[in-house]
Design a protein around this motif. Sequence first.
Motif, PDB file in Angstrom:
ATOM      1  N   ALA A 179       0.837  -1.205   0.000  1.00  0.00           N
ATOM      2  CA  ALA A 179       0.000   0.000   0.000  1.00  0.00           C
ATOM      3  C   ALA A 179       0.873   1.258   0.000  1.00  0.00           C
ATOM      4  N   GLN A 180       1.988   1.206   0.712  1.00  0.00           N
ATOM      5  CA  GLN A 180       2.890   2.358   0.732  1.00  0.00           C
ATOM      6  C   GLN A 180       3.540   2.566  -0.633  1.00  0.00           C
ATOM      7  N   GLU A 181       3.864   1.466  -1.304  1.00  0.00           N
ATOM      8  CA  GLU A 181       4.426   1.578  -2.658  1.00  0.00           C
ATOM      9  C   GLU A 181       3.421   2.253  -3.590  1.00  0.00           C
ATOM     10  N   ASP A 182       2.171   1.823  -3.540  1.00  0.00           N
ATOM     11  CA  ASP A 182       1.126   2.423  -4.372  1.00  0.00           C
ATOM     12  C   ASP A 182       0.938   3.903  -4.041  1.00  0.00           C
ATOM     13  N   LEU A 183       0.942   4.232  -2.770  1.00  0.00           N
ATOM     14  CA  LEU A 183       0.779   5.619  -2.341  1.00  0.00           C
ATOM     15  C   LEU A 183       1.968   6.469  -2.793  1.00  0.00           C
ATOM     16  N   LEU A 184       3.148   5.915  -2.724  1.00  0.00           N
ATOM     17  CA  LEU A 184       4.344   6.616  -3.172  1.00  0.00           C
ATOM     18  C   LEU A 184       4.239   6.946  -4.668  1.00  0.00           C
ATOM     19  N   ARG A 220       1.427   7.261  -6.434  1.00  0.00           N
ATOM     20  CA  ARG A 220       0.392   8.298  -6.581  1.00  0.00           C
ATOM     21  C   ARG A 220       0.924   9.660  -6.150  1.00  0.00           C
ATOM     22  N   GLY A 221       1.728   9.676  -5.098  1.00  0.00           N
ATOM     23  CA  GLY A 221       2.317  10.930  -4.630  1.00  0.00           C
ATOM     24  C   GLY A 221       3.258  11.535  -5.652  1.00  0.00           C
ATOM     25  N   GLU A 222       4.059  10.696  -6.289  1.00  0.00           N
ATOM     26  CA  GLU A 222       4.993  11.179  -7.312  1.00  0.00           C
ATOM     27  C   GLU A 222       4.239  11.733  -8.520  1.00  0.00           C
ATOM     28  N   VAL A 223       3.162  11.082  -8.911  1.00  0.00           N
ATOM     29  CA  VAL A 223       2.331  11.579 -10.012  1.00  0.00           C
ATOM     30  C   VAL A 223       1.721  12.928  -9.627  1.00  0.00           C
ATOM     31  N   GLY A 224       1.206  13.025  -8.411  1.00  0.00           N
ATOM     32  CA  GLY A 224       0.636  14.287  -7.938  1.00  0.00           C
ATOM     33  C   GLY A 224       1.668  15.399  -7.895  1.00  0.00           C
ATOM     34  N   LEU A 225       2.880  15.068  -7.481  1.00  0.00           N
ATOM     35  CA  LEU A 225       3.961  16.046  -7.437  1.00  0.00           C
ATOM     36  C   LEU A 225       4.302  16.523  -8.854  1.00  0.00           C
ATOM     37  N   ALA A 226       4.278  15.622  -9.819  1.00  0.00           N
ATOM     38  CA  ALA A 226       4.536  16.010 -11.214  1.00  0.00           C
ATOM     39  C   ALA A 226       3.458  16.967 -11.719  1.00  0.00           C
ATOM     40  N   HIS A 227       2.194  16.719 -11.369  1.00  0.00           N
ATOM     41  CA  HIS A 227       1.110  17.625 -11.759  1.00  0.00           C
ATOM     42  C   HIS A 227       1.289  18.991 -11.103  1.00  0.00           C
ATOM     43  N   LEU A 228       1.693  18.983  -9.849  1.00  0.00           N
ATOM     44  CA  LEU A 228       1.923  20.236  -9.140  1.00  0.00           C
ATOM     45  C   LEU A 228       3.059  21.012  -9.797  1.00  0.00           C
ATOM     46  N   LEU A 258       7.583  12.855   0.601  1.00  0.00           N
ATOM     47  CA  LEU A 258       7.657  11.697  -0.301  1.00  0.00           C
ATOM     48  C   LEU A 258       9.030  11.034  -0.234  1.00  0.00           C
ATOM     49  N   GLU A 259      10.082  11.818  -0.093  1.00  0.00           N
ATOM     50  CA  GLU A 259      11.417  11.233   0.060  1.00  0.00           C
ATOM     51  C   GLU A 259      11.503  10.430   1.360  1.00  0.00           C
ATOM     52  N   MET A 260      10.859  10.944   2.410  1.00  0.00           N
ATOM     53  CA  MET A 260      10.828  10.206   3.673  1.00  0.00           C
ATOM     54  C   MET A 260      10.044   8.912   3.512  1.00  0.00           C
TER      55      MET A 260
END
Length: 139
Positions: A28-33, A35-43, A71-73
């Motif tokens: 679940a953390q891998e999936d969230l990571l 999604r977070g990276e994709v969101g960061l790219a959109h930002l 996200l790095e953490m």
Amino acid sequence: MEFVPGDFKSAYTYFHRQALALVGDHKAQEDLLIRGEVGLAHLTKDIASEEGSDIEREAELVLYFQLKQLLEMLRALYQKRFSMKEEQEQLLLTAVLYFTSPVDALPDENVLGLFDDAQIVESIYEELAADVDRFQHLE
């Protein structure tokens, strides 16, 4: 959905409860990571656009840098290069969950859609200040 749109407190509580289920869940953390990276790219794309005021861009930059650090953490936790107390890990996961969800207190397609995300991320980032500092000194 267990929260009322526009209600920050119930939205935060909802995502905080969801985050508890992710503590220690490697997949679940891998999936969230991701999604977070994709969101960061959109930002990043939003920040680079010509649209928006300097004030909006500044708020987006603060959100970007805080979220990037979180996200790095999370990546370091996932790779077992860093550890945190369970309560702190839950906070970290809450921030990323909240940011990656398109449905929260203020839906992201709303003009002020990132305002609530920025508030939640900043609040959690401040709560995790000791862990952030400890993490920065590992790198």
